[in-house]
Design a protein around this motif. Structure first.
Motif, PDB file in Angstrom:
ATOM      1  N   ILE A 163       0.836  -1.200   0.000  1.00  0.00           N
ATOM      2  CA  ILE A 163       0.000   0.000   0.000  1.00  0.00           C
ATOM      3  C   ILE A 163       0.870   1.248   0.000  1.00  0.00           C
ATOM      4  O   ILE A 163       0.738   2.114  -0.846  1.00  0.00           O
ATOM      5  N   GLY A 164       1.789   1.312   0.925  1.00  0.00           N
ATOM      6  CA  GLY A 164       2.699   2.461   0.927  1.00  0.00           C
ATOM      7  C   GLY A 164       2.017   3.730   1.406  1.00  0.00           C
ATOM      8  O   GLY A 164       0.796   3.845   1.396  1.00  0.00           O
ATOM      9  N   ASP A 165       2.843   4.667   1.820  1.00  0.00           N
ATOM     10  CA  ASP A 165       2.309   5.931   2.341  1.00  0.00           C
ATOM     11  C   ASP A 165       1.746   6.768   1.202  1.00  0.00           C
ATOM     12  O   ASP A 165       2.466   7.144   0.286  1.00  0.00           O
ATOM     13  N   PHE A 166       0.470   7.044   1.253  1.00  0.00           N
ATOM     14  CA  PHE A 166      -0.146   7.793   0.158  1.00  0.00           C
ATOM     15  C   PHE A 166      -0.462   9.225   0.584  1.00  0.00           C
ATOM     16  O   PHE A 166      -0.563   9.537   1.779  1.00  0.00           O
ATOM     17  N   ILE A 167      -0.563  10.076  -0.400  1.00  0.00           N
ATOM     18  CA  ILE A 167      -0.806  11.496  -0.138  1.00  0.00           C
ATOM     19  C   ILE A 167      -2.248  11.718   0.314  1.00  0.00           C
ATOM     20  O   ILE A 167      -3.191  11.164  -0.258  1.00  0.00           O
ATOM     21  N   ILE A 168      -2.404  12.479   1.361  1.00  0.00           N
ATOM     22  CA  ILE A 168      -3.755  12.795   1.826  1.00  0.00           C
ATOM     23  C   ILE A 168      -4.078  14.277   1.663  1.00  0.00           C
ATOM     24  O   ILE A 168      -5.233  14.665   1.666  1.00  0.00           O
ATOM     25  N   GLN A 169      -3.026  15.084   1.517  1.00  0.00           N
ATOM     26  CA  GLN A 169      -3.285  16.490   1.222  1.00  0.00           C
ATOM     27  C   GLN A 169      -2.366  16.946   0.097  1.00  0.00           C
ATOM     28  O   GLN A 169      -1.155  16.763   0.151  1.00  0.00           O
ATOM     29  N   LYS A 170      -2.987  17.511  -0.918  1.00  0.00           N
ATOM     30  CA  LYS A 170      -2.233  17.941  -2.094  1.00  0.00           C
ATOM     31  C   LYS A 170      -1.579  19.285  -1.828  1.00  0.00           C
ATOM     32  O   LYS A 170      -1.891  19.969  -0.859  1.00  0.00           O
ATOM     33  N   SER A 171      -0.701  19.643  -2.737  1.00  0.00           N
ATOM     34  CA  SER A 171       0.041  20.886  -2.528  1.00  0.00           C
ATOM     35  C   SER A 171      -0.845  22.120  -2.657  1.00  0.00           C
ATOM     36  O   SER A 171      -0.469  23.201  -2.200  1.00  0.00           O
ATOM     37  N   ASP A 172      -2.028  21.952  -3.236  1.00  0.00           N
ATOM     38  CA  ASP A 172      -2.932  23.111  -3.305  1.00  0.00           C
ATOM     39  C   ASP A 172      -3.814  23.192  -2.062  1.00  0.00           C
ATOM     40  O   ASP A 172      -4.732  24.002  -1.986  1.00  0.00           O
ATOM     41  N   GLY A 173      -3.542  22.317  -1.086  1.00  0.00           N
ATOM     42  CA  GLY A 173      -4.287  22.370   0.164  1.00  0.00           C
ATOM     43  C   GLY A 173      -5.538  21.505   0.183  1.00  0.00           C
ATOM     44  O   GLY A 173      -6.127  21.283   1.236  1.00  0.00           O
ATOM     45  N   PHE A 174      -5.921  21.011  -0.992  1.00  0.00           N
ATOM     46  CA  PHE A 174      -7.109  20.165  -1.042  1.00  0.00           C
ATOM     47  C   PHE A 174      -6.768  18.766  -0.567  1.00  0.00           C
ATOM     48  O   PHE A 174      -5.644  18.282  -0.769  1.00  0.00           O
ATOM     49  N   PRO A 175      -7.725  18.090   0.045  1.00  0.00           N
ATOM     50  CA  PRO A 175      -7.486  16.699   0.434  1.00  0.00           C
ATOM     51  C   PRO A 175      -7.562  15.821  -0.810  1.00  0.00           C
ATOM     52  O   PRO A 175      -8.185  16.205  -1.793  1.00  0.00           O
ATOM     53  N   THR A 176      -6.933  14.671  -0.776  1.00  0.00           N
ATOM     54  CA  THR A 176      -7.109  13.732  -1.892  1.00  0.00           C
ATOM     55  C   THR A 176      -8.390  12.947  -1.645  1.00  0.00           C
ATOM     56  O   THR A 176      -8.937  12.923  -0.537  1.00  0.00           O
ATOM     57  N   TYR A 177      -8.829  12.296  -2.685  1.00  0.00           N
ATOM     58  CA  TYR A 177     -10.028  11.458  -2.612  1.00  0.00           C
ATOM     59  C   TYR A 177      -9.942  10.481  -1.452  1.00  0.00           C
ATOM     60  O   TYR A 177     -10.872  10.335  -0.657  1.00  0.00           O
ATOM     61  N   ASN A 178      -8.809   9.799  -1.362  1.00  0.00           N
ATOM     62  CA  ASN A 178      -8.660   8.762  -0.347  1.00  0.00           C
ATOM     63  C   ASN A 178      -8.821   9.280   1.081  1.00  0.00           C
ATOM     64  O   ASN A 178      -9.184   8.535   1.976  1.00  0.00           O
ATOM     65  N   PHE A 179      -8.551  10.550   1.239  1.00  0.00           N
ATOM     66  CA  PHE A 179      -8.698  11.107   2.586  1.00  0.00           C
ATOM     67  C   PHE A 179     -10.105  11.655   2.815  1.00  0.00           C
ATOM     68  O   PHE A 179     -10.777  11.311   3.788  1.00  0.00           O
ATOM     69  N   ALA A 180     -10.523  12.492   1.909  1.00  0.00           N
ATOM     70  CA  ALA A 180     -11.821  13.157   2.082  1.00  0.00           C
ATOM     71  C   ALA A 180     -12.956  12.149   2.203  1.00  0.00           C
ATOM     72  O   ALA A 180     -13.877  12.319   2.999  1.00  0.00           O
ATOM     73  N   CYS A 181     -12.861  11.101   1.433  1.00  0.00           N
ATOM     74  CA  CYS A 181     -13.972  10.167   1.453  1.00  0.00           C
ATOM     75  C   CYS A 181     -14.033   9.411   2.766  1.00  0.00           C
ATOM     76  O   CYS A 181     -15.114   9.123   3.259  1.00  0.00           O
ATOM     77  N   VAL A 182     -12.899   9.132   3.347  1.00  0.00           N
ATOM     78  CA  VAL A 182     -12.890   8.448   4.642  1.00  0.00           C
ATOM     79  C   VAL A 182     -13.506   9.345   5.724  1.00  0.00           C
ATOM     80  O   VAL A 182     -14.365   8.921   6.503  1.00  0.00           O
ATOM     81  N   VAL A 183     -13.070  10.585   5.739  1.00  0.00           N
ATOM     82  CA  VAL A 183     -13.592  11.529   6.725  1.00  0.00           C
ATOM     83  C   VAL A 183     -15.105  11.703   6.577  1.00  0.00           C
ATOM     84  O   VAL A 183     -15.862  11.641   7.545  1.00  0.00           O
ATOM     85  N   ASP A 184     -15.523  11.896   5.329  1.00  0.00           N
ATOM     86  CA  ASP A 184     -16.945  12.133   5.102  1.00  0.00           C
ATOM     87  C   ASP A 184     -17.808  10.907   5.358  1.00  0.00           C
ATOM     88  O   ASP A 184     -18.917  11.003   5.883  1.00  0.00           O
ATOM     89  N   ASP A 185     -17.287   9.756   4.991  1.00  0.00           N
ATOM     90  CA  ASP A 185     -18.059   8.541   5.243  1.00  0.00           C
ATOM     91  C   ASP A 185     -18.277   8.361   6.740  1.00  0.00           C
ATOM     92  O   ASP A 185     -19.337   7.912   7.181  1.00  0.00           O
ATOM     93  N   TYR A 186     -17.281   8.754   7.501  1.00  0.00           N
ATOM     94  CA  TYR A 186     -17.413   8.666   8.960  1.00  0.00           C
ATOM     95  C   TYR A 186     -18.426   9.694   9.467  1.00  0.00           C
ATOM     96  O   TYR A 186     -19.373   9.345  10.190  1.00  0.00           O
ATOM     97  N   LEU A 187     -18.211  10.949   9.067  1.00  0.00           N
ATOM     98  CA  LEU A 187     -19.084  12.013   9.573  1.00  0.00           C
ATOM     99  C   LEU A 187     -20.531  11.856   9.113  1.00  0.00           C
ATOM    100  O   LEU A 187     -21.463  12.233   9.809  1.00  0.00           O
ATOM    101  N   MET A 188     -20.688  11.303   7.938  1.00  0.00           N
ATOM    102  CA  MET A 188     -22.045  11.133   7.405  1.00  0.00           C
ATOM    103  C   MET A 188     -22.646   9.793   7.822  1.00  0.00           C
ATOM    104  O   MET A 188     -23.732   9.435   7.396  1.00  0.00           O
TER     105      MET A 188
END
Length: 569
Positions: free
Chosen positions: A179-204
RNA sequence: GGCCCCAUCGUCUAGGUAGGCCUAGGACACCGGGUUUUCAACCCGGCAACAGGGGUUCGAAUCCCCUUGGGGCUACCA
């Protein structure tokens, strides 16, 4: 309580794959009396188009897939656009950083590329090498000062294998190193899909994640992230659906439309080259210029597509791809039928949403008995995640066509009328001028037809002015010019003129007795008449056609036809 | 290349988790015939599959292994 979600990224129209994902999630929520959420994953600034979210919502609504929470519907878990949830993601990123579960990176694209190439030569999968010491805030400042990009990576726990449980495939184990360490925040400050979806799936509070198999490899990383973020909180259940493949092989994707157009252009060029060589070049029907080469050379084709000639050239060479509207416009001009990929394509091809829903539902799922044609209610009742199939399914357009016919038959007439009206409006058909009552009659006369396109074609002649009739070359040759078609037509004209009133029964009696007189089938006398009033061999049933068109128009069209083709005979 | 998934008629599939009920069922497509005012539709009939090889077992489409084939992923896309 079941909570599902459909989380498209707004990059264009809703395509079949997305529609199926949405449908399965919706079906499962409805079946369980749960909640279905629409969430827009617009975290990629480069790819998002401003109208795409709206298009996706329109398409979902056309299919009848309504969301309980989401854009326009609202809900307690909003906002439902990820671009509006930045503060939430920032908070969790910071938490991971503070807990040393994530770290900053400053690599350039070139450096990462080199790492990947290196991994490839060693025949290993690429996985980012974690620094021994995580960079601190001061390093971030330094990197920024140097103009380096700053990203954040999640430190995937490397001590244990990652095991995921999937409803379709049971347990799947991955080595953490894979799997390896994957990016969760891009250089433009936006989260990557893999991060945002985990957070939102939890919160929702999503309970079931139903998505395509292409996400299977994301799952272990997402689960690891979930644990790092939310500890022992109950994970959602995952169901990875098999991929829908196209008859041309490979995943059914939007790329197929440009590909089909490119191939068509090439084939046309090839044929033309041969024909030119043999001096056989004839004008193609319905086109101003007589060859595809001319269309390309003069820039006509590029103009139709609204692109620069260089763009067209590059497209034909397979280097670049213009956007979908351009592809569509050029295909239409050339008379090339593109495979339907987006839901709107199917709408424009005259399919009913009822058909699409039914057909899509059977892509990777079945009720376990021999039922296939099912109305939406039955689909909801029967749907079950335990019956998702593991193997890929091919999108069979022929079967879809037959499904549509069935649904045309079983859908309530007023519903079909509604769909037909919407279709006419979009294609800007003259048939749209008809009153509802007349339209209903027409629809009824087309029983057994396959698509709304066919109904429009068959009835179009009724709504054209007499001088707008276009004669199909083949039809004229075969029906009027060959044999005594014109002579028969002249007799029919006389008989019709003699009739005081054109009733369906009267027309039928007249044509039948004439056919008997001629000792021929009804077609012998009906077809010339059909061509005369429609210009083609395909229309509504002939008796009704004449009756609906009326005596005056019928006679006028026959006269025009007689005059036009008498000379050629 | 690496990792992962999958494998029944041309296509979608039922059957596989409880091995014998499967000489493998249905649908679409296709082929033949019928009906017919066009296109469709409709009616009757037909063709057609457990990828290959090893096991386990009294018995395998069903369980295990290998081979082959197909697919997915391998991004600061989702």
């Amino acid at each position: 309580m079941v909570v599902t979600r459909f989380a498209p990224s707004p990059t264009g129209y809703l395509h079949v794959g997305g529609a199926r994902t949405a449908l399965f999630n919706w079906l499962w929520a409805r079946r369980a009396g749960g909640t279905f959420i629409l969430r827009i994953e617009d975290t990629d600034q480069k790819r998002n188009t401003p109208t795409a979210a709206q298009q996706v919502m329109d398409d979902l609504r056309w299919l009848g897939i309504e969301w309980d929470e989401g854009p326009e519907a609202g809900g307690p878990n909003g906002p439902y656009l990820q671009s509006q949830r930045m503060d939430i993601y920032d908070k969790y990123i910071k938490q991971l950083l503070d807990e040393k579960k994530a770290y900053y990176c400053f690599d350039t694209a070139e450096e990462l590329d080199a790492f990947r190439k290196e991994a490839e030569t060693q025949k290993k999968s690429f996985s980012y090498t974690r620094p021994k010491e995580f960079p601190g805030e001061s390093d971030v400042e330094k990197a920024k000062a140097q103009g380096r990009d700053v990203t954040v990576r999640f430190a995937v726990p490397q001590d244990v294998p990652l095991v995921i449980t999937d409803i379709v495939r049971d347990e799947i184990t991955f080595a953490a190193s894979e799997i390896g360490d994957f990016i969760i925040q891009k250089s433009d400050g936006f989260p990557t899909y893999n991060f945002a979806c985990v957070v939102d799936d939890y919160l929702m509070k999503i309970t079931h994640i139903i998505r395509g198999q292409e996400h299977l490899m994301n799952t272990p990383g997402q689960q690891a992230l979930w644990k790092a973020l939310f500890g022992d909180a109950q994970l959602p259940k995952y169901a990875h659906m098999s991929v829908t493949v196209s008859d041309t092989g490979g995943k059914l994707s939007k790329r197929e439309r440009p590909k089909a157009l490119r191939n068509a252009i090439k084939t046309m060029q090839d044929i033309e080259t041969v024909r030119v060589g043999q001096q056989l070049l004839l004008p193609l029907p319905d086109k101003e210029s007589k060859s595809i080469q001319d269309d390309i050379k003069t820039g006509k084709l590029a103009e139709v597509g609204g692109i620069a000639p260089e763009e067209l050239d590059s497209f034909i060479k397979g280097k670049t791809t213009p956007d979908m509207p351009a592809i569509g416009a050029m295909a239409e001009y050339l008379g090339v039928a593109l495979p339907e990929i987006n839901i709107v394509d199917f709408f424009k091809s005259g399919y009913l949403p009822e058909t699409m829903v039914n057909f899509l539902a059977l892509l990777g799922w079945n009720p376990g008995d021999n039922r296939e044609i099912m109305p939406i209610g039955e689909l909801i009742e029967s749907f079950d995640l335990s019956r998702l199939s593991k193997s890929n399914s091919l999108f069979d357009r022929k079967k879809l066509l037959s499904f549509n016919m069935e649904h045309m038959k079983m859908t309530p007439p007023e519903k079909v009328l509604e769909h037909f009206r919407a279709y006419l409006k979009v294609v800007n058909s003259p048939v749209n001028s008809a009153e509802d009552e007349l339209l209903s009659t027409i629809i009824k006369l087309c029983e057994g037809t396959r698509t709304l396109v066919d109904i429009e074609r068959k009835s179009r002649f009724l709504f054209l002015d007499n001088n707008e009739i276009q004669y199909d070359e083949k039809a004229v040759k075969k029906i009027l010019l060959k044999g005594d078609g014109l002579a028969v037509l002249a007799i029919v004209r006389k008989k019709l003129a003699a009739m005081e009133q054109l009733t369906e029964q009267g027309i039928e009696d007249m044509l039948r007795s004439l056919a008997e007189e001629k000792q021929a089938g009804l077609g012998k006398v009906a077809q010339p008449l059909r061509v005369a009033i429609c210009g083609t061999t395909v229309s509504l049933p002939i008796f009704e056609s004449v009756q609906m068109l009326g005596k005056e128009n019928t006679l006028a069209r026959i006269d025009t036809t007689l005059k036009k083709f008498a000379a050629e005979n």
